[in-house]
Design a protein around this motif. Structure first.
Motif, PDB file in Angstrom:
ATOM      1  N   SER A  19      62.948  -9.955  68.219  1.00  0.00           N
ATOM      2  CA  SER A  19      62.282  -9.745  67.293  1.00  0.00           C
ATOM      3  C   SER A  19      62.249 -10.502  66.451  1.00  0.00           C
ATOM      4  CB  SER A  19      61.799  -8.086  67.452  1.00  0.00           C
ATOM      5  OG  SER A  19      61.520  -7.429  68.033  1.00  0.00           O
ATOM      6  N   ILE A  20      61.343 -11.658  65.639  1.00  0.00           N
ATOM      7  CA  ILE A  20      61.535 -12.015  64.393  1.00  0.00           C
ATOM      8  C   ILE A  20      60.770 -11.179  63.590  1.00  0.00           C
ATOM      9  CG2 ILE A  20      62.641 -13.806  65.439  1.00  0.00           C
ATOM     10  CD1 ILE A  20      59.492 -15.246  65.683  1.00  0.00           C
ATOM     11  N   ALA A  21      59.692 -10.244  64.264  1.00  0.00           N
ATOM     12  CA  ALA A  21      58.625 -10.029  63.475  1.00  0.00           C
ATOM     13  C   ALA A  21      57.707  -9.262  63.684  1.00  0.00           C
ATOM     14  CB  ALA A  21      57.463 -10.648  62.237  1.00  0.00           C
ATOM     15  N   TYR A  22      58.141  -7.345  63.002  1.00  0.00           N
ATOM     16  CA  TYR A  22      57.024  -5.835  63.765  1.00  0.00           C
ATOM     17  C   TYR A  22      56.732  -5.495  63.067  1.00  0.00           C
ATOM     18  CZ  TYR A  22      61.649  -4.556  63.617  1.00  0.00           C
ATOM     19  OH  TYR A  22      62.990  -3.874  63.144  1.00  0.00           O
ATOM     20  N   LEU A  23      55.726  -4.822  62.766  1.00  0.00           N
ATOM     21  CA  LEU A  23      55.303  -3.950  62.310  1.00  0.00           C
ATOM     22  C   LEU A  23      54.894  -2.474  63.369  1.00  0.00           C
ATOM     23  CD1 LEU A  23      54.064  -3.259  59.307  1.00  0.00           C
ATOM     24  CD2 LEU A  23      51.463  -3.901  60.258  1.00  0.00           C
ATOM     25  N   SER A  24      55.800  -1.776  62.843  1.00  0.00           N
ATOM     26  CA  SER A  24      54.864  -0.631  63.738  1.00  0.00           C
ATOM     27  C   SER A  24      55.226   0.783  62.845  1.00  0.00           C
ATOM     28  CB  SER A  24      56.377  -0.524  64.659  1.00  0.00           C
ATOM     29  OG  SER A  24      56.532   1.289  65.875  1.00  0.00           O
ATOM     30  N   GLY A  25      54.128   1.976  63.307  1.00  0.00           N
ATOM     31  CA  GLY A  25      54.190   2.834  63.153  1.00  0.00           C
ATOM     32  C   GLY A  25      53.023   4.112  62.728  1.00  0.00           C
ATOM     33  N   ASP A  26      52.661   4.864  62.486  1.00  0.00           N
ATOM     34  CA  ASP A  26      52.139   5.517  62.309  1.00  0.00           C
ATOM     35  C   ASP A  26      51.493   6.237  61.238  1.00  0.00           C
ATOM     36  OD1 ASP A  26      53.795   7.935  61.926  1.00  0.00           O
ATOM     37  OD2 ASP A  26      53.226   8.895  63.386  1.00  0.00           O
ATOM     38  N   GLY A  27      51.779   5.586  60.363  1.00  0.00           N
ATOM     39  CA  GLY A  27      51.388   6.163  58.519  1.00  0.00           C
ATOM     40  C   GLY A  27      52.521   6.900  58.059  1.00  0.00           C
ATOM     41  N   GLU A  28      53.268   8.140  59.003  1.00  0.00           N
ATOM     42  CA  GLU A  28      55.024   8.104  58.112  1.00  0.00           C
ATOM     43  C   GLU A  28      56.138   7.334  58.679  1.00  0.00           C
ATOM     44  OE1 GLU A  28      55.096  12.811  58.685  1.00  0.00           O
ATOM     45  OE2 GLU A  28      52.924  12.962  57.547  1.00  0.00           O
ATOM     46  N   ASP A  29      56.222   7.260  59.616  1.00  0.00           N
ATOM     47  CA  ASP A  29      56.785   6.275  60.367  1.00  0.00           C
ATOM     48  C   ASP A  29      56.672   5.515  59.869  1.00  0.00           C
ATOM     49  OD1 ASP A  29      59.514   9.095  60.158  1.00  0.00           O
ATOM     50  OD2 ASP A  29      57.905   8.708  62.749  1.00  0.00           O
ATOM     51  N   ILE A  30      57.300   4.667  59.722  1.00  0.00           N
ATOM     52  CA  ILE A  30      57.655   2.443  59.838  1.00  0.00           C
ATOM     53  C   ILE A  30      58.780   2.137  59.559  1.00  0.00           C
ATOM     54  CG2 ILE A  30      55.092   3.015  57.802  1.00  0.00           C
ATOM     55  CD1 ILE A  30      57.692   2.264  55.914  1.00  0.00           C
ATOM     56  N   GLU A  31      58.505   1.344  60.946  1.00  0.00           N
ATOM     57  CA  GLU A  31      59.718   0.014  60.444  1.00  0.00           C
ATOM     58  C   GLU A  31      58.985  -1.389  60.672  1.00  0.00           C
ATOM     59  OE1 GLU A  31      62.019   0.030  64.288  1.00  0.00           O
ATOM     60  OE2 GLU A  31      62.340   2.667  64.095  1.00  0.00           O
ATOM     61  N   MET A  32      59.229  -2.078  59.909  1.00  0.00           N
ATOM     62  CA  MET A  32      58.717  -3.814  59.630  1.00  0.00           C
ATOM     63  C   MET A  32      59.991  -4.341  59.233  1.00  0.00           C
ATOM     64  SD  MET A  32      56.172  -2.666  56.774  1.00  0.00           S
ATOM     65  CE  MET A  32      56.674  -1.921  55.826  1.00  0.00           C
ATOM     66  N   LYS A  33      60.372  -5.410  60.746  1.00  0.00           N
ATOM     67  CA  LYS A  33      60.885  -6.968  59.798  1.00  0.00           C
ATOM     68  C   LYS A  33      59.731  -7.602  59.561  1.00  0.00           C
ATOM     69  CE  LYS A  33      64.140  -9.346  62.787  1.00  0.00           C
ATOM     70  NZ  LYS A  33      65.094  -8.965  63.921  1.00  0.00           N
ATOM     71  N   LYS A  34      60.075  -9.092  58.898  1.00  0.00           N
ATOM     72  CA  LYS A  34      59.804 -10.237  58.690  1.00  0.00           C
ATOM     73  C   LYS A  34      61.059 -11.066  59.139  1.00  0.00           C
ATOM     74  CE  LYS A  34      60.308  -9.646  53.485  1.00  0.00           C
ATOM     75  NZ  LYS A  34      59.568 -10.055  52.088  1.00  0.00           N
ATOM     76  N   SER A  35      60.836 -12.450  59.324  1.00  0.00           N
ATOM     77  CA  SER A  35      61.032 -13.457  59.208  1.00  0.00           C
ATOM     78  C   SER A  35      60.579 -14.701  58.989  1.00  0.00           C
ATOM     79  CB  SER A  35      61.462 -13.987  60.264  1.00  0.00           C
ATOM     80  OG  SER A  35      62.253 -12.861  61.042  1.00  0.00           O
ATOM     81  N   LYS A  36      62.248 -15.759  57.590  1.00  0.00           N
ATOM     82  CA  LYS A  36      61.790 -17.644  57.397  1.00  0.00           C
ATOM     83  C   LYS A  36      61.986 -17.559  58.521  1.00  0.00           C
ATOM     84  CE  LYS A  36      60.517 -18.169  53.169  1.00  0.00           C
ATOM     85  NZ  LYS A  36      59.360 -18.821  53.503  1.00  0.00           N
ATOM     86  N   PHE A  37      61.474 -19.058  58.799  1.00  0.00           N
ATOM     87  CA  PHE A  37      62.125 -19.783  60.168  1.00  0.00           C
ATOM     88  C   PHE A  37      62.752 -21.100  58.896  1.00  0.00           C
ATOM     89  CE2 PHE A  37      61.999 -23.929  62.804  1.00  0.00           C
ATOM     90  CZ  PHE A  37      62.885 -23.324  63.765  1.00  0.00           C
ATOM     91  N   THR A  38      63.309 -21.548  58.457  1.00  0.00           N
ATOM     92  CA  THR A  38      64.130 -22.370  57.589  1.00  0.00           C
ATOM     93  C   THR A  38      65.335 -23.301  58.489  1.00  0.00           C
ATOM     94  OG1 THR A  38      63.535 -21.224  56.423  1.00  0.00           O
ATOM     95  CG2 THR A  38      65.538 -23.065  55.714  1.00  0.00           C
ATOM     96  N   ASN A  39      65.624 -24.010  58.532  1.00  0.00           N
ATOM     97  CA  ASN A  39      67.058 -25.341  59.605  1.00  0.00           C
ATOM     98  C   ASN A  39      67.088 -25.288  61.110  1.00  0.00           C
ATOM     99  OD1 ASN A  39      66.968 -26.929  57.336  1.00  0.00           O
ATOM    100  ND2 ASN A  39      68.088 -25.589  55.953  1.00  0.00           N
ATOM    101  N   GLY A  40      66.054 -24.703  61.978  1.00  0.00           N
ATOM    102  CA  GLY A  40      66.101 -24.209  62.803  1.00  0.00           C
ATOM    103  C   GLY A  40      66.717 -23.306  63.493  1.00  0.00           C
TER     104      GLY A  40
END
Length: 180
Positions: A96-117
């Motif tokens: 996973s390189i980015a995700y948004l998960s949760g039901d309001g109270e429980d949250i999980e997130m990831k974000k990515s920036k692609f740079t130089n491979g």
């Protein structure tokens, strides 16, 4: 990258540098218009990923190089981008390189920036207590990592930093999602 008897259509025409909640949200809103980028449910890629997790729909997003691509998928409370690596019909692995998960109270997130491979990622998992005038977040973890393809074509992820079990208080004027 898995081969197909018909041309694989991608949603994006050029390498996106930022994979985040805003991009995920914009794709979710146009989901009905993504049908020509949908991964064929009879393909080896679809079958491989279906054994790993349950999802509703899987879409090609963009090709990173000759043997890897980014896929967009959704299931239950999760919307995500996944980097896949493969040679011909064999999928080597995915992350996973980015995700948004949760039901309001429980949250999980990831974000990515692609740079130089490489993908440089920030991630977090927390429980939110809705309180006035401030929101309190009880973090299970928060951190950063680096994803890259190694010489054999497999995706490797190195954790750069990680912090566990702490609390932050946020103003109601800023949502936690705005940081991702």
């Amino acid at each position: 990258m898995p081969e197909s008897s018909k041309p694989i259509k991608f949603i994006s025409k050029s390498i996106t540098t930022d994979f985040n909640a805003r991009l995920i949200d914009s794709l979710s809103k146009i989901e009905l218009n993504l049908t020509e980028s949908k991964v064929d449910s009879n393909s080896n890629l679809y079958k491989f990923l279906a054994t790993k997790f349950n999802f509703y729909d899987l879409y090609y997003y963009e090709k990173v190089d000759k043997h890897s691509a980014v896929i967009f998928y959704q299931y239950d409370y999760v919307k995500a981008f996944v980097l896949i690596s493969g040679r011909t019909e064999k999928t080597l692995n995915f992350r996973s390189i980015a995700y948004l998960s949760g039901d309001g109270e429980d949250i999980e997130m990831k974000k990515s920036k692609f740079t130089n491979g490489r993908f440089f990622c920030n991630f977090m998992s927390a429980e939110r207590s809705f309180s006035e005038p401030l929101d309190t977040l009880y973090f299970k973890f928060e951190g950063a990592s680096k994803l890259y393809l190694n010489k054999s074509g497999k995706i490797s992820e190195d954790t750069i930093r990680q912090k566990r079990n702490f609390v932050r208080v946020y103003s109601k004027s800023k949502s936690i999602e705005s940081f991702y």
